[in-house]
Design an enzyme around this catalytic site. Structure first.
Site, short mmCIF file in Angstrom:
data_model
loop_
_atom_site.label_atom_id
_atom_site.label_comp_id
_atom_site.label_asym_id
_atom_site.label_seq_id
_atom_site.Cartn_x
_atom_site.Cartn_y
_atom_site.Cartn_z
N GLY A 132 26.27 5.92 -11.43
CA GLY A 132 27.49 6.11 -10.65
C GLY A 132 28.22 4.82 -10.35
O GLY A 132 29.44 4.73 -10.49
N ILE A 133 27.48 3.79 -9.92
CA ILE A 133 28.13 2.53 -9.56
C ILE A 133 28.77 1.89 -10.78
O ILE A 133 29.94 1.49 -10.75
CB ILE A 133 27.11 1.56 -8.92
CG1 ILE A 133 26.56 2.16 -7.63
CG2 ILE A 133 27.73 0.20 -8.66
CD1 ILE A 133 25.32 1.45 -7.09
N VAL A 152 24.20 -5.49 -6.76
CA VAL A 152 24.46 -4.49 -5.73
C VAL A 152 23.46 -3.35 -5.82
O VAL A 152 23.68 -2.28 -5.26
CB VAL A 152 25.90 -3.92 -5.84
CG1 VAL A 152 26.93 -4.97 -5.42
CG2 VAL A 152 26.18 -3.39 -7.23
N ARG A 207 19.18 -3.41 -6.35
CA ARG A 207 18.00 -3.70 -5.55
C ARG A 207 17.59 -5.13 -5.83
O ARG A 207 17.69 -5.60 -6.98
CB ARG A 207 16.84 -2.75 -5.91
CG ARG A 207 17.02 -1.33 -5.41
CD ARG A 207 16.92 -1.22 -3.88
NE ARG A 207 17.05 0.16 -3.39
CZ ARG A 207 18.19 0.71 -3.00
NH1 ARG A 207 19.32 0.02 -3.06
NH2 ARG A 207 18.20 1.96 -2.55
N GLU A 216 13.95 -8.58 1.25
CA GLU A 216 15.07 -8.07 2.04
C GLU A 216 14.53 -7.42 3.30
O GLU A 216 13.61 -6.61 3.20
CB GLU A 216 15.84 -7.03 1.21
CG GLU A 216 17.08 -6.53 1.92
CD GLU A 216 17.93 -5.59 1.05
OE1 GLU A 216 18.21 -5.92 -0.12
OE2 GLU A 216 18.32 -4.53 1.58
N HIS A 274 23.36 -6.16 2.48
CA HIS A 274 23.25 -4.76 2.04
C HIS A 274 24.22 -3.86 2.83
O HIS A 274 23.81 -2.83 3.37
CB HIS A 274 21.79 -4.27 2.21
CG HIS A 274 21.43 -3.19 1.22
ND1 HIS A 274 20.18 -3.00 0.72
CD2 HIS A 274 22.21 -2.25 0.62
CE1 HIS A 274 20.16 -1.98 -0.13
NE2 HIS A 274 21.38 -1.52 -0.21
N ASN A 334 27.91 -0.21 1.42
CA ASN A 334 28.20 1.21 1.68
C ASN A 334 27.96 1.49 3.16
O ASN A 334 27.03 2.21 3.52
CB ASN A 334 27.31 2.09 0.79
CG ASN A 334 27.56 3.57 1.01
OD1 ASN A 334 28.67 3.97 1.40
ND2 ASN A 334 26.54 4.38 0.79
#
Lengths: 316, 316
Positions: free
Chosen positions: B143-144, B227, B229, B258, B277, B280
């Site tokens: 999707g990205i 963007v 992981r 992270e 992060h 979104n």
């Protein structure tokens, strides 16, 4: 593409940049000596321009967007035969890309994030915005504005284009959903504007086009981007709006005064991004010119109207 | 659009978000009570999901991209009748926009320009790049990646999409000029890659997909954006490459480890952009979900296949 019978000379450098040769050949013509040429792509100065051109030359492409120097040097008067074209519009892409970068960096809260030296996710979350579904008003629908509109479309932004005539803005990649508003009705766009990009020429009419009143009608989340000329924005009013949080921020590639002096308040405002008028740096200009040349050679080969034709009487 | 006979319920909140109502109505259906509904847009948790659905309900839209919780709660087993759809893909747009922002900010040398407090035009000029004519390799064409490709097209970038199958990537706004390369041939893209965007899922196969070897084959002007992981990039190798100037820089919305701990070298490298992060953020998710709902309601009204259909056996 089949090779046409069209010969294009590139001068004055006998070792013409490969990028220009590729543009000419890619557009269906061949590169050859000036003596037999149908067209001349000129990369030099007015002083070096040939005193005489062969009668076969029907078109001359000049290397600059503003060609006052060629006018002043009498180049058009000396060569009444061929059509001259400038590079007007050729460099708009890089400036539009820069405007998009400034707008996205602002909307997505990059300045504060860049300063951070620890993981402040929960603090930053509410400040990260998106252009999706937002209305971007582009003041000025010349080359830069028309290059920017197609860049905004896939981001889901709605565009209001402001030009002098109010005639619908058209061009490659510009959809029918772009609203065009005449400059004398600019006042009615602010209430439904989320962000503003200033890309209009500097004239007496456009001086301080964005002042205290306009800034007050924007939103605390609005970003104002200027890639045109500093004088279009009232700097003092902008500094005040940024300090009071009347708008989200400002992305400025041009300033008033310019260069922006050391110690100016804009340097220290956390919601101002200043780039020193470098949206069209020298090393990007050749590639942009080559694209312009390619497009015009293709038109010349096809017998279509050329881009950026110079009016020899007016000199632009 | 003429109103169809299709009724869509929105639950469980009786004051359903206006954005969702608008999406339903805009897609040609009407919003009504569950008792008479053809479809249900669910914004709640699995625990609140209705124990029984009217037989009229043929489709249920769930609010999350990953719907393991609904599977675990037995929602699909309890309701074998309707088709369920997830929100998979709905949130890709914001992440893609963030990736574009990081890439543009890097390529146009924003980090150093943001730190400046004086007009350093001549110094900055040579560092300001453009995506025009550059090749951006997007690792991962989910999707990205598919949302990012149309955003890069008007910037004049060439895109290489890397996916598992090597099957041509297609979708709205994705041109035939996008080259697709299977992941097992990733090694052959580096020599003609200018910039990399990592947007692939984290699996055993994708761990440290970008390591010392890959970074060494990029250019001193290359930006690497992640963007997806953090684990897809070997952080130590990245820090080394950034320090030695093997690449231009890195734009990271995700890191490994992270959260990135205070004092980590990435915080201080001038050519690293870290966002925590937040590509979104919560407040953008409702609008994105509403767009997804609108698209799916339009498909439902037209009798076309829905997006992101859940396989009730597999739970995704």
């Amino acid at each position: 593409m089949q090779e046409s019978a069209i010969t294009v000379a590139i001068g004055p450098d006998p070792n013409a940049p490969r990028l220009l040769e590729k543009a000419v050949v890619g557009a269906g013509a061949r590169v050859g000596p000036l003596a037999d040429a149908d067209a001349l792509i000129w990369t030099g100065t007015p002083a070096d321009f040939p005193a005489e051109l062969p009668a076969s030359v029907r078109w001359v492409q000049l290397p600059a967007a503003g060609i006052e120097d060629f006018f002043d040097a009498g180049v058009f008067a000396a060569h009444p035969g061929p059509t001259f074209t400038s590079a007007a519009g050729a460099f708009a892409h890089s400036v539009a890309e820069h405007a998009l970068m400034l707008l996205l960096a602002g909307v997505r809260y990059l300045p504060e994030q860049l300063r951070a030296t620890s993981w402040r996710q929960r603090e930053f979350f509410p400040h990260v915005g998106s252009l999706r579904g937002k209305t971007v008003t582009i003041v000025g629908a010349g080359g830069i504005g028309r290059a920017l509109i197609p860049m905004l479309a896939p981001l889901g932004a709605h565009v209001i284009a402001v030009n002098r005539s109010g005639n619908r803005v058209t061009g490659p990649g510009i959809g029918a959903d772009v609203e065009t508003v005449p400059a004398d009705q600019l006042g009615r766009v602010w209430s439904h504007t989320d962000h503003v990009v200033v890309a209009a020429p500097a004239t007496a009419q456009t001086r301080h086009l964005i002042g205290a009143d306009e800034l007050a009608r924007l939103k605390p989340s609005s970003w104002v981007v200027n890639v045109a000329r500093g004088s279009l924005i009232d700097t003092d009013a902008l500094v005040d709006a940024l300090r009071r949080g009347l708008i989200g921020g400002a992305g400025l590639d041009v300033t008033d005064p310019e260069p922006l002096p050391d110690g100016h308040p804009l340097w220290d405002l956390p919601n101002a991004i200043i780039t020193p008028h470098d949206s069209n740096p020298p090393q990007l200009r050749l590639a942009a010119f080559a694209d312009h040349v390619g497009a015009n050679v293709a038109r010349f080969v096809a017998g279509e109207p050329l881009r950026a034709i110079v009016d020899p009487q007016r000199g632009y």
